[in-house]
Design a protein around this motif. Structure first.
Motif, PDB file in Angstrom:
ATOM      1  N   VAL A 202       0.836  -1.205   0.000  1.00 25.69           N
ATOM      2  CA  VAL A 202       0.000   0.000   0.000  1.00 25.69           C
ATOM      3  C   VAL A 202       0.868   1.251   0.000  1.00 25.69           C
ATOM      4  O   VAL A 202       1.771   1.393   0.828  1.00 25.69           O
ATOM      5  CB  VAL A 202      -0.937   0.015   1.232  1.00 25.69           C
ATOM      6  N   ARG A 206       1.504  10.963   0.279  1.00 28.23           N
ATOM      7  CA  ARG A 206       2.753  11.623   0.691  1.00 28.23           C
ATOM      8  C   ARG A 206       3.975  11.006   0.011  1.00 28.23           C
ATOM      9  O   ARG A 206       4.826  11.710  -0.546  1.00 28.23           O
ATOM     10  CB  ARG A 206       2.881  11.485   2.216  1.00 28.23           C
ATOM     11  N   GLU A 370      15.623   8.705   3.854  1.00 33.21           N
ATOM     12  CA  GLU A 370      16.313   9.100   5.082  1.00 33.21           C
ATOM     13  C   GLU A 370      17.426   8.146   5.461  1.00 33.21           C
ATOM     14  O   GLU A 370      18.293   8.501   6.253  1.00 33.21           O
ATOM     15  CB  GLU A 370      15.304   9.210   6.230  1.00 33.21           C
ATOM     16  N   ILE A 394      16.149  -0.021   4.614  1.00 33.10           N
ATOM     17  CA  ILE A 394      15.728   1.241   4.004  1.00 33.10           C
ATOM     18  C   ILE A 394      14.748   1.941   4.939  1.00 33.10           C
ATOM     19  O   ILE A 394      13.865   1.302   5.517  1.00 33.10           O
ATOM     20  CB  ILE A 394      15.049   0.971   2.642  1.00 33.10           C
ATOM     21  N   ARG A 395      14.912   3.260   5.057  1.00 30.28           N
ATOM     22  CA  ARG A 395      14.068   4.025   5.959  1.00 30.28           C
ATOM     23  C   ARG A 395      13.723   5.349   5.291  1.00 30.28           C
ATOM     24  O   ARG A 395      14.585   5.995   4.700  1.00 30.28           O
ATOM     25  CB  ARG A 395      14.850   4.305   7.244  1.00 30.28           C
ATOM     26  N   GLY A 396      12.481   5.755   5.359  1.00 33.15           N
ATOM     27  CA  GLY A 396      12.122   7.046   4.779  1.00 33.15           C
ATOM     28  C   GLY A 396      10.677   7.099   4.324  1.00 33.15           C
ATOM     29  O   GLY A 396       9.909   6.148   4.496  1.00 33.15           O
ATOM     30  N   ASN A 397      10.346   8.240   3.747  1.00 29.12           N
ATOM     31  CA  ASN A 397       8.949   8.532   3.430  1.00 29.12           C
ATOM     32  C   ASN A 397       8.451   7.877   2.150  1.00 29.12           C
ATOM     33  O   ASN A 397       7.284   8.015   1.809  1.00 29.12           O
ATOM     34  CB  ASN A 397       8.749  10.043   3.392  1.00 29.12           C
ATOM     35  N   VAL A 399       8.771   4.562   1.822  1.00 32.56           N
ATOM     36  CA  VAL A 399       8.609   3.159   2.192  1.00 32.56           C
ATOM     37  C   VAL A 399       7.106   2.937   2.371  1.00 32.56           C
ATOM     38  O   VAL A 399       6.404   3.802   2.915  1.00 32.56           O
ATOM     39  CB  VAL A 399       9.388   2.829   3.481  1.00 32.56           C
ATOM     40  N   MET A 400       6.602   1.831   1.873  1.00 33.99           N
ATOM     41  CA  MET A 400       5.173   1.509   1.912  1.00 33.99           C
ATOM     42  C   MET A 400       4.549   1.696   3.298  1.00 33.99           C
ATOM     43  O   MET A 400       5.229   1.659   4.315  1.00 33.99           O
ATOM     44  CB  MET A 400       4.962   0.054   1.491  1.00 33.99           C
ATOM     45  N   LYS A 401       3.218   1.849   3.306  1.00 31.39           N
ATOM     46  CA  LYS A 401       2.476   1.831   4.566  1.00 31.39           C
ATOM     47  C   LYS A 401       2.536   0.431   5.194  1.00 31.39           C
ATOM     48  O   LYS A 401       2.519   0.281   6.407  1.00 31.39           O
ATOM     49  CB  LYS A 401       1.007   2.175   4.317  1.00 31.39           C
ATOM     50  N   GLY A 402       2.571  -0.566   4.321  1.00 31.94           N
ATOM     51  CA  GLY A 402       2.600  -1.944   4.795  1.00 31.94           C
ATOM     52  C   GLY A 402       1.915  -2.848   3.787  1.00 31.94           C
ATOM     53  O   GLY A 402       1.547  -2.417   2.683  1.00 31.94           O
ATOM     54  N   PHE A 414       9.227  -4.527   8.909  1.00 26.12           N
ATOM     55  CA  PHE A 414       9.675  -3.283   9.545  1.00 26.12           C
ATOM     56  C   PHE A 414      10.413  -3.515  10.864  1.00 26.12           C
ATOM     57  O   PHE A 414      10.688  -2.563  11.595  1.00 26.12           O
ATOM     58  CB  PHE A 414       8.476  -2.363   9.798  1.00 26.12           C
ATOM     59  N   TRP A 418      13.536  -0.349  10.362  1.00 20.05           N
ATOM     60  CA  TRP A 418      13.975  -0.209   8.969  1.00 20.05           C
ATOM     61  C   TRP A 418      13.202  -1.230   8.146  1.00 20.05           C
ATOM     62  O   TRP A 418      12.848  -2.297   8.644  1.00 20.05           O
ATOM     63  CB  TRP A 418      15.470  -0.504   8.818  1.00 20.05           C
ATOM     64  N   PHE A 419      12.942  -0.897   6.881  1.00 21.23           N
ATOM     65  CA  PHE A 419      12.370  -1.901   5.985  1.00 21.23           C
ATOM     66  C   PHE A 419      13.483  -2.852   5.578  1.00 21.23           C
ATOM     67  O   PHE A 419      14.515  -2.440   5.062  1.00 21.23           O
ATOM     68  CB  PHE A 419      11.741  -1.257   4.746  1.00 21.23           C
TER      69      PHE A 419
ATOM     70  N   LEU B   4      -8.381   2.515   2.687  1.00 21.12           N
ATOM     71  CA  LEU B   4      -8.857   1.176   2.375  1.00 21.12           C
ATOM     72  C   LEU B   4      -9.792   0.705   3.492  1.00 21.12           C
ATOM     73  O   LEU B   4      -9.700   1.193   4.623  1.00 21.12           O
ATOM     74  CB  LEU B   4      -7.668   0.226   2.247  1.00 21.12           C
ATOM     75  N   GLY B   9      -2.488  -2.262  10.617  1.00 17.89           N
ATOM     76  CA  GLY B   9      -1.061  -2.518  10.360  1.00 17.89           C
ATOM     77  C   GLY B   9      -0.442  -1.559   9.373  1.00 17.89           C
ATOM     78  O   GLY B   9       0.731  -1.689   9.027  1.00 17.89           O
ATOM     79  N   LEU B  10      -1.226  -0.593   8.895  1.00 22.25           N
ATOM     80  CA  LEU B  10      -0.707   0.344   7.888  1.00 22.25           C
ATOM     81  C   LEU B  10      -0.387   1.706   8.507  1.00 22.25           C
ATOM     82  O   LEU B  10      -0.341   2.722   7.816  1.00 22.25           O
ATOM     83  CB  LEU B  10      -1.724   0.493   6.747  1.00 22.25           C
ATOM     84  N   GLU B  11      -0.162   1.734   9.797  1.00 19.13           N
ATOM     85  CA  GLU B  11       0.110   2.988  10.501  1.00 19.13           C
ATOM     86  C   GLU B  11       1.548   3.442  10.264  1.00 19.13           C
ATOM     87  O   GLU B  11       2.398   2.676   9.828  1.00 19.13           O
ATOM     88  CB  GLU B  11      -0.131   2.800  12.012  1.00 19.13           C
ATOM     89  N   ALA B  14       8.686   3.933  12.379  1.00 18.25           N
ATOM     90  CA  ALA B  14      10.016   4.516  12.174  1.00 18.25           C
ATOM     91  C   ALA B  14      10.552   4.225  10.780  1.00 18.25           C
ATOM     92  O   ALA B  14      11.330   5.005  10.222  1.00 18.25           O
ATOM     93  CB  ALA B  14      10.991   3.989  13.228  1.00 18.25           C
ATOM     94  N   ALA B  15      10.136   3.108  10.188  1.00 18.40           N
ATOM     95  CA  ALA B  15      10.674   2.734   8.879  1.00 18.40           C
ATOM     96  C   ALA B  15      10.072   3.565   7.748  1.00 18.40           C
ATOM     97  O   ALA B  15      10.731   3.820   6.748  1.00 18.40           O
ATOM     98  CB  ALA B  15      10.418   1.243   8.617  1.00 18.40           C
ATOM     99  N   ASN B  16       8.800   3.964   7.905  1.00 13.86           N
ATOM    100  CA  ASN B  16       8.109   4.553   6.751  1.00 13.86           C
ATOM    101  C   ASN B  16       7.663   5.995   6.943  1.00 13.86           C
ATOM    102  O   ASN B  16       7.001   6.563   6.056  1.00 13.86           O
ATOM    103  CB  ASN B  16       6.921   3.675   6.333  1.00 13.86           C
ATOM    104  N   HIS B  17       7.975   6.596   8.067  1.00 17.72           N
ATOM    105  CA  HIS B  17       7.580   7.997   8.263  1.00 17.72           C
ATOM    106  C   HIS B  17       8.662   8.722   9.032  1.00 17.72           C
ATOM    107  O   HIS B  17       8.985   8.380  10.159  1.00 17.72           O
ATOM    108  CB  HIS B  17       6.258   8.097   9.022  1.00 17.72           C
ATOM    109  N   VAL B  18       9.231   9.730   8.392  1.00 16.83           N
ATOM    110  CA  VAL B  18      10.261  10.555   9.016  1.00 16.83           C
ATOM    111  C   VAL B  18       9.841  12.004   8.799  1.00 16.83           C
ATOM    112  O   VAL B  18       9.436  12.381   7.703  1.00 16.83           O
ATOM    113  CB  VAL B  18      11.643  10.282   8.380  1.00 16.83           C
TER     114      VAL B  18
END
Lengths: 550, 550
Positions: A202, A206, A370, A394-397, A399-402, A414, A418-419, B4, B9-11, B14-18
């Motif tokens: 997903v 952003r 990031e 991998i870490r940053g904006n 990266v998927m929601k999940g 996660f 990190w992913f 969706l 689990g899609l919150e 640290a991995a996906n939001h900076v």
């Protein structure tokens, strides 16, 4: 942290906070460049005013078909205009875009339609039977909207509502649903996983927005580029490139069927300046016959990803006048998140072989990311010694929601903040990361790790080798040994002994293939070599040998 | 909206939001380009590794001085390295950067230090008396750290701790405070308001980050630009350019004192590719004597803003080889948020005069902005007829959080969901906005609105006019009439009658100045002409005439 002692009156409001979304780029482009060419496909040449209007009507059409905000809309489309438009039209009606790989089998497509609960499927006539069979497998089948392409030989079947006809009836004044929260979902992309069911990745608005911003920086894009869509838009939404083009007033040139001739034509006739493609596309270009080659004057920037491109291919691309940047990413990271940034100065003075070797590295994090690092089993960063192997994190904006409806797999991916990519890499002393292998593709021979990618890179330098893959073959002495599968170039000839000697001259003995098998390689729907099939063949070879029959 | 049905689990994690922050750019640059030149000032040439280390130590130094996250750190510095470093070093210790205009008077600086409650002031030796007097006016005076510049003739006074000495003792391993929320404050910039107390404009990390991304797109920046800091960093943080440079591996060339000679030297010796500057800087360049001119080979991109540049100046800049883009913005919008995007094709075929006229427009919204429009008194958009005037409204993520400790002024500025700029503009049929005037600078003569900017533009075409300003003079018949104040070029000559006839040949009678006054114009600390002073003079002229003395 950075809050003033009194922040009264400094809250978010409509004037100073707007959810980031690539939809804003198209709105802006239609205001600034209403008459510039936005999309080209055969005889169709649409301006930004046209494109925005068609997107508005696609959103209106979907709403009229009953699609509500939060619903999933699937597509089974090649890189035709309807697919580009869906990148904007589906979210503009508040829905989530699920572009499905057209090369998948019915069973997998049916699984995806069911898992995502798609309400509508936009399907190209070429893939209409696939859509029909997969839809029929659902308890509540989605509505199929057919997208014919008569010029390409796919006239409408007459069995479904037709895309352009619905569009013609749709409301030009439909008001777009813009996200109120940039964490809202924009796309649902299923992994091509070689084993097990695909997972639904997903994306949020952003991340899609930030991908467009960061890609402009790294791809050296100024205003008005011309992008050829070679990467399928069903693959990480075409690396988010369609979302990026309105940001820079660019033109998307649609490419339905990828061939060397089609690419050279677009370079010569449409002055294409940018395209992305897997190494197999680069291979196609460097091996193209004289009859399909065309000359062109513009500088062309190429992003390549999907597998580490052989240095030999990169060197040949440079000679043809393409500036190739190697990028790396996964479906889980919206496409490219690392790039092999070129360092002018020292690097420019190297010979072609050394340059090509540098270009084969995955490099460093994109501007919108990031963190990109390589971790050992305890999740500690490995030393930057070009030797120690670890897993890329991998870490940053971007990266998927999940994974959709799979919180367990999300949490696992996660772990540690990190992913975890599953890709095995080394880190060079300059911080550049280079993939050694997928974790499962590593060959362990006599206790030594052998990177299949490294052996493949050596083989690709041989003039007769068109494509190759190296996998582990069980071995009673060494545990595993490298086994090579090779496609030979048309008209070329070689032998197992010649190739083994060729590699042995370049690599350590334990890295040299102990067997070479000639023939076409099995590939996934996205063109990746199916190493698990080859591993089975290698296992079978060993079993046969062990039985003493061969 | 776009959620969706099942987002379990899609919150964010640290991995996906900076949190977006320009601090990330410097961290990334130091990893990728440790050895590239980041900052140049005289003999000082610092790499990105040096710069990051100095920023770390500035943050450590501030923390050691007692600065806590959320505190304000002020600067009274010209564009020297300490000021560039403070852009990163102050937020890296979690504090908010308050760059103060060095040209302000003691009373105003004292007001700002008190209003912002600065804990530390970094002050250049040239402005140390100003800092001392303003600090002494506080109940709890801030700590002054002196930044001497002996090479520029400003050795340390010995009265305060010295910046480089504190830096030398500071911890290289200090851990940066990165924002947890991108809405956290990064800077506090006071408006230069011509009347009343300055207002404290608060910026957040998100806006600063997005400014850097959008500027790269619009300024046609690829990797490795060289930026000359002409715009003071105390003016909208130098339009956020210092925050942008690490994003693209660029070099900042510091310019302490702005002169034509210094600019031409930087173009020739440092191969500067980009700078921003007010029209007065462009004027300085086109009027430079042969002795201060230097030749240079590179293409130079110039952003100009602050006032609509006269078409005549723009035409001359083009002839010198500068590509000037006119941008527009305010302290409240982090600097530039609209730009006069050039439209290749039709515009390229126009003659130089027509091109210059187009370049004088403020244009369209930057990529990171969401809206730029012109509104009537009822907050309805005006027609795009190039005639109707209204107030420019701005909406997007690079609009300030608000005015510090002034929620009433903040609410008023954001009324209607747009930031109300106070600038009066027309909208052209192509959607490009052009400023007619500041609301208070409009002259209303016989019921007709006269744009002082238009009259000034006409005067600037006269060869003898170096600088001019037109304001309203009360008039018993017409209510108001235009009155011109003119600085004549050295060595040139003209008369009131000649200039009036010159304008009359170009503009309607009611727009023609009824009087011309020669002499140096009063200017604010940022170099803007103080029209309120001229308006007082014009009023005095009227009163004197009415009394029959003159």
């Amino acid at each position: 942290m950075g809050w003033l002692p009194d922040e009264t009156g400094l809250e978010k409001c409509a004037a100073n906070h707007v959810a980031l979304t690539p939809l804003s780029h198209l709105n802006r482009a239609a205001l600034i460049w209403p008459d510039r060419e936005a999309l080209v496909y055969g005889a169709a040449r649409w301006t930004y005013a046209n494109l925005r209007d068609r997107v508005t009507r696609q959103a209106a059409m979907l709403a009229a078909l009953g699609v509500a905000p939060g619903d999933v809309v699937a597509t089974l489309l090649p890189n035709v205009p309807a697919q580009v438009e869906a990148s904007f039209g589906v979210p503009a009606c508040g829905a989530i875009l699920n572009t499905i790989n057209t090369r998948l089998d019915v069973d997998t497509v049916a699984y995806i339609l069911g898992h995502g609960d798609a309400k509508v499927v936009l399907a190209d006539t070429q893939f209409i039977a696939l859509a029909e069979e997969a839809a029929a497998a659902q308890d509540t089948p989605p509505t199929i909207v057919e997208v014919p392409d008569p010029e390409a030989g796919f006239p409408a079947t007459g069995r479904h509502p037709v895309f352009e006809e619905l569009l013609a009836q749709a409301d030009h004044g439909f008001e777009w649903h813009l996200p109120q929260d940039e964490w809202e979902s924009i796309a649902l992309n299923y992994t091509s996983g070689t084993t097990g069911r695909p997972k639904g990745v997903v994306y949020h608005h952003r991340g899609a927005y930030l991908m467009t911003m960061g890609t402009v920086v790294s791809w050296r894009i100024t205003l008005y580029p011309k992008l050829l869509t070679i990467v399928p838009l069903f693959h990480c939404n075409g690396w988010c490139h369609a979302w990026m083009m309105p940001l820079v007033g660019g033109t998307i040139v649609c490419c339905r069927d990828v061939s060397a001739g089609a690419i050279f034509d677009a370079l010569a006739d449409e002055q294409v300046t940018h395209f992305g493609g897997a190494p197999i596309v680069l291979n196609m270009l460097v091996n193209a016959g004289e009859d399909s080659r065309r000359s062109f004057d513009q500088a062309v920037e190429v992003f390549t990803a999907g597998a580490p491109p052989p240095a030999a291919t990169l060197a040949k691309m440079a000679a043809l006048g393409f500036n190739v940047t190697h990028v790396y990413g996964l479906t889980e990271t919206y496409g490219h998140v690392s790039e092999n940034i070129w360092q002018p100065g020292d690097w420019d003075t190297l010979d072609d072989g050394a340059k090509a070797a540098l270009r084969a590295r995955q490099g460093v994090a994109f501007p919108m990311m990031e963190g990109l690092d390589v971790f050992d089993a305890n999740h500690a960063p490995i030393p930057a010694d070009a030797q120690t192997q670890g897993e890329i994190g991998i870490r940053g904006n971007a990266v998927m929601k999940g994974y959709y409806k799979n919180p367990e797999a999300t949490a696992e991916a996660f772990a540690g903040g990190w992913f975890r990519s599953g890709d095995i890499a080394v880190k060079h002393p300059d911080g550049y990361v280079q993939i050694a292998d997928r974790a499962k593709d590593i060959i362990i021979s006599g206790g030594e790790n052998v990177s299949s990618v490294e052996v493949e890179g050596a083989l690709m330098h041989h003039d007769a080798v068109d494509l190759c893959a190296v996998v582990a073959r069980p071995d009673d002495t060494w545990g595993e040994v490298p086994c090579a599968f090779v496609e030979v170039k048309p008209g070329a000839q070689t032998t197992e002994a010649e190739l083994i000697a060729f590699v042995r001259a370049r690599l350590a003995g334990f890295k040299t293939p102990k067997a070479v098998v000639f023939g076409e390689l099995p590939k996934t729907s996205t063109g990746k070599v199916q190493k698990f099939v080859l591993r089975e063949r290698a296992r079978a070879m060993h079993a046969t040998e062990a039985e003493g029959i061969d």
